[in-house]
Scaffold this active site. Sequence first.
Site, PDB file in Angstrom:
ATOM      1  CB  SER A 173      -0.857  -0.023   1.272  1.00 47.32           C
ATOM      2  OG  SER A 173      -1.434   1.244   1.521  1.00 47.32           O
ATOM      3  CE1 TYR A 217      -4.355  -2.277   4.997  1.00 44.12           C
ATOM      4  CE2 TYR A 217      -3.242  -0.203   4.566  1.00 44.12           C
ATOM      5  CZ  TYR A 217      -3.932  -1.310   4.108  1.00 44.12           C
ATOM      6  OH  TYR A 217      -4.179  -1.453   2.759  1.00 44.12           O
TER       7      TYR A 217
HETATM    8  P1  NAI Z   1     -11.626  -6.415  -0.326  1.00 41.63           P
HETATM    9  O1  NAI Z   1     -12.242  -6.307   1.014  1.00 41.63           O
HETATM   10  O2  NAI Z   1     -12.392  -6.004  -1.537  1.00 41.63           O
HETATM   11  O3  NAI Z   1     -11.081  -7.909  -0.576  1.00 41.63           O
HETATM   12  C1  NAI Z   1     -10.324  -8.579   0.390  1.00 41.63           C
HETATM   13  C2  NAI Z   1     -10.542 -10.070   0.239  1.00 41.63           C
HETATM   14  O4  NAI Z   1      -9.701 -10.731   1.192  1.00 41.63           O
HETATM   15  C3  NAI Z   1     -11.978 -10.527   0.517  1.00 41.63           C
HETATM   16  O5  NAI Z   1     -12.438 -11.353  -0.525  1.00 41.63           O
HETATM   17  C4  NAI Z   1     -11.863 -11.302   1.837  1.00 41.63           C
HETATM   18  O6  NAI Z   1     -12.795 -12.376   1.939  1.00 41.63           O
HETATM   19  C5  NAI Z   1     -10.431 -11.814   1.743  1.00 41.63           C
HETATM   20  N1  NAI Z   1      -9.874 -12.187   3.053  1.00 41.63           N
HETATM   21  C6  NAI Z   1      -9.965 -11.506   4.230  1.00 41.63           C
HETATM   22  N2  NAI Z   1      -9.364 -12.188   5.204  1.00 41.63           N
HETATM   23  C7  NAI Z   1      -8.861 -13.309   4.656  1.00 41.63           C
HETATM   24  C8  NAI Z   1      -8.118 -14.416   5.152  1.00 41.63           C
HETATM   25  N3  NAI Z   1      -7.779 -14.508   6.451  1.00 41.63           N
HETATM   26  N4  NAI Z   1      -7.744 -15.397   4.291  1.00 41.63           N
HETATM   27  C9  NAI Z   1      -8.091 -15.325   2.971  1.00 41.63           C
HETATM   28  N5  NAI Z   1      -8.809 -14.314   2.451  1.00 41.63           N
HETATM   29  C10 NAI Z   1      -9.179 -13.309   3.276  1.00 41.63           C
HETATM   30  O7  NAI Z   1     -10.258  -5.570  -0.218  1.00 41.63           O
HETATM   31  P2  NAI Z   1      -9.290  -4.900  -1.307  1.00 41.63           P
HETATM   32  O8  NAI Z   1      -9.438  -3.432  -1.199  1.00 41.63           O
HETATM   33  O9  NAI Z   1      -9.417  -5.550  -2.616  1.00 41.63           O
HETATM   34  O10 NAI Z   1      -7.869  -5.245  -0.661  1.00 41.63           O
HETATM   35  C11 NAI Z   1      -7.004  -6.223  -1.172  1.00 41.63           C
HETATM   36  C12 NAI Z   1      -5.598  -5.895  -0.704  1.00 41.63           C
HETATM   37  O11 NAI Z   1      -5.212  -4.623  -1.206  1.00 41.63           O
HETATM   38  C13 NAI Z   1      -5.440  -5.818   0.821  1.00 41.63           C
HETATM   39  O12 NAI Z   1      -4.218  -6.398   1.213  1.00 41.63           O
HETATM   40  C14 NAI Z   1      -5.422  -4.317   1.074  1.00 41.63           C
HETATM   41  O13 NAI Z   1      -4.715  -3.988   2.243  1.00 41.63           O
HETATM   42  C15 NAI Z   1      -4.694  -3.841  -0.169  1.00 41.63           C
HETATM   43  N6  NAI Z   1      -4.890  -2.424  -0.479  1.00 41.63           N
HETATM   44  C16 NAI Z   1      -6.147  -1.926  -0.686  1.00 41.63           C
HETATM   45  C17 NAI Z   1      -6.304  -0.592  -0.973  1.00 41.63           C
HETATM   46  C18 NAI Z   1      -7.640   0.011  -1.191  1.00 41.63           C
HETATM   47  O14 NAI Z   1      -7.722   1.240  -1.188  1.00 41.63           O
HETATM   48  N7  NAI Z   1      -8.705  -0.752  -1.380  1.00 41.63           N
HETATM   49  C19 NAI Z   1      -5.151   0.315  -1.083  1.00 41.63           C
HETATM   50  C20 NAI Z   1      -3.879  -0.326  -0.862  1.00 41.63           C
HETATM   51  C21 NAI Z   1      -3.769  -1.653  -0.576  1.00 41.63           C
END
Ligand code: NAI
Length: 260
Positions: free
Chosen positions: A142, A155
């Site tokens: 991130s 985080y």
């Molecule tokens: P999201 O909430 O849309 O998707 C996250 C997914 O991870 C979900 O499908 C959830 O079921 C799964 N998950 C959660 N805990 C889990 C576990 N213990 N084992 C396996 N799967 C698990 O989130 P998003 O935004 O797509 O985030 C994805 C990655 O991107 C994360 O690491 C987040 O920190 C990172 N990120 C997101 C940003 C944003 O603005 N959305 C910015 C920078 C990084």
Amino acid sequence: MQLNGKVALITGAASGIGKEIAIVYAKAGASVAIADINLDAAQKTADEIKAAGGKAIGVAMDVTNEEAVNAGTKAVVDAFGQLDILISNAGIQIVNPIINYSFADWKKMQAIHVDGAFLTTKAALRYMYKDKRGGTVIYMGSVHSHEASPLKSAYVAAKHALLGLARVLAKEGAEYNVRSHVICPGFVRTPLVDKQIPEQAKELGISEEEVVRRVMLGGTVDGVFTTVDDVAQTALFLAAFPSAALTGQSFIVSHGWYMQ
Ligand code: NAI
């Protein structure tokens, strides 16, 4: 078809950024494993990719559980015969000032982001190191791998840790033809971000509109959200890159919010 014949395991791929990477990779010819704690949603994503002509499977995986990670990774290799790309992407967000941050929440954040990255890497390397066949490991960092924001101690600490892990892997993995990278997105409108808007408004005592305009986009050059496709195209570029000229790097995709 830049990823023709490649097999990619993507954690947290039932939603948001991971899901888009899976779709883009499948369109580029890769067989993709949608690994998620939410198996129903993972299967649904896999079905969507298959309906569009791609190769995909859904895999149950809680990235904090070593047995589940090892079993899920093995299931991917059993299904597709190999593993070339790991995207360690699963993540959550819990916002709170340090003074109110519960130790349980802190540990949960480290478990998903840091333990999850370690466990999935270790499981993937068993296949990538074999006969030095190699591969690419991409961690979803991130801007918070480089920058800090209030309310996000766990985080920010976890996302900084991924830089260290990626750099060690770049050095250890080189002789096995394994490369590693961290992609560092700015704010992307996914369920993870939508959930924090009202939470941050409450904690900071400002309106939701101000959270978006000032906190999330205030540091960008153009006031625009990063998109899931911006991140997926970066992940495609890195997985398709032909040499170890690029390894151990972090790539910031944030509309200029953070510049290295
Ligand atoms: P999201 O909430 O849309 O998707 C996250 C997914 O991870 C979900 O499908 C959830 O079921 C799964 N998950 C959660 N805990 C889990 C576990 N213990 N084992 C396996 N799967 C698990 O989130 P998003 O935004 O797509 O985030 C994805 C990655 O991107 C994360 O690491 C987040 O920190 C990172 N990120 C997101 C940003 C944003 O603005 N959305 C910015 C920078 C990084």
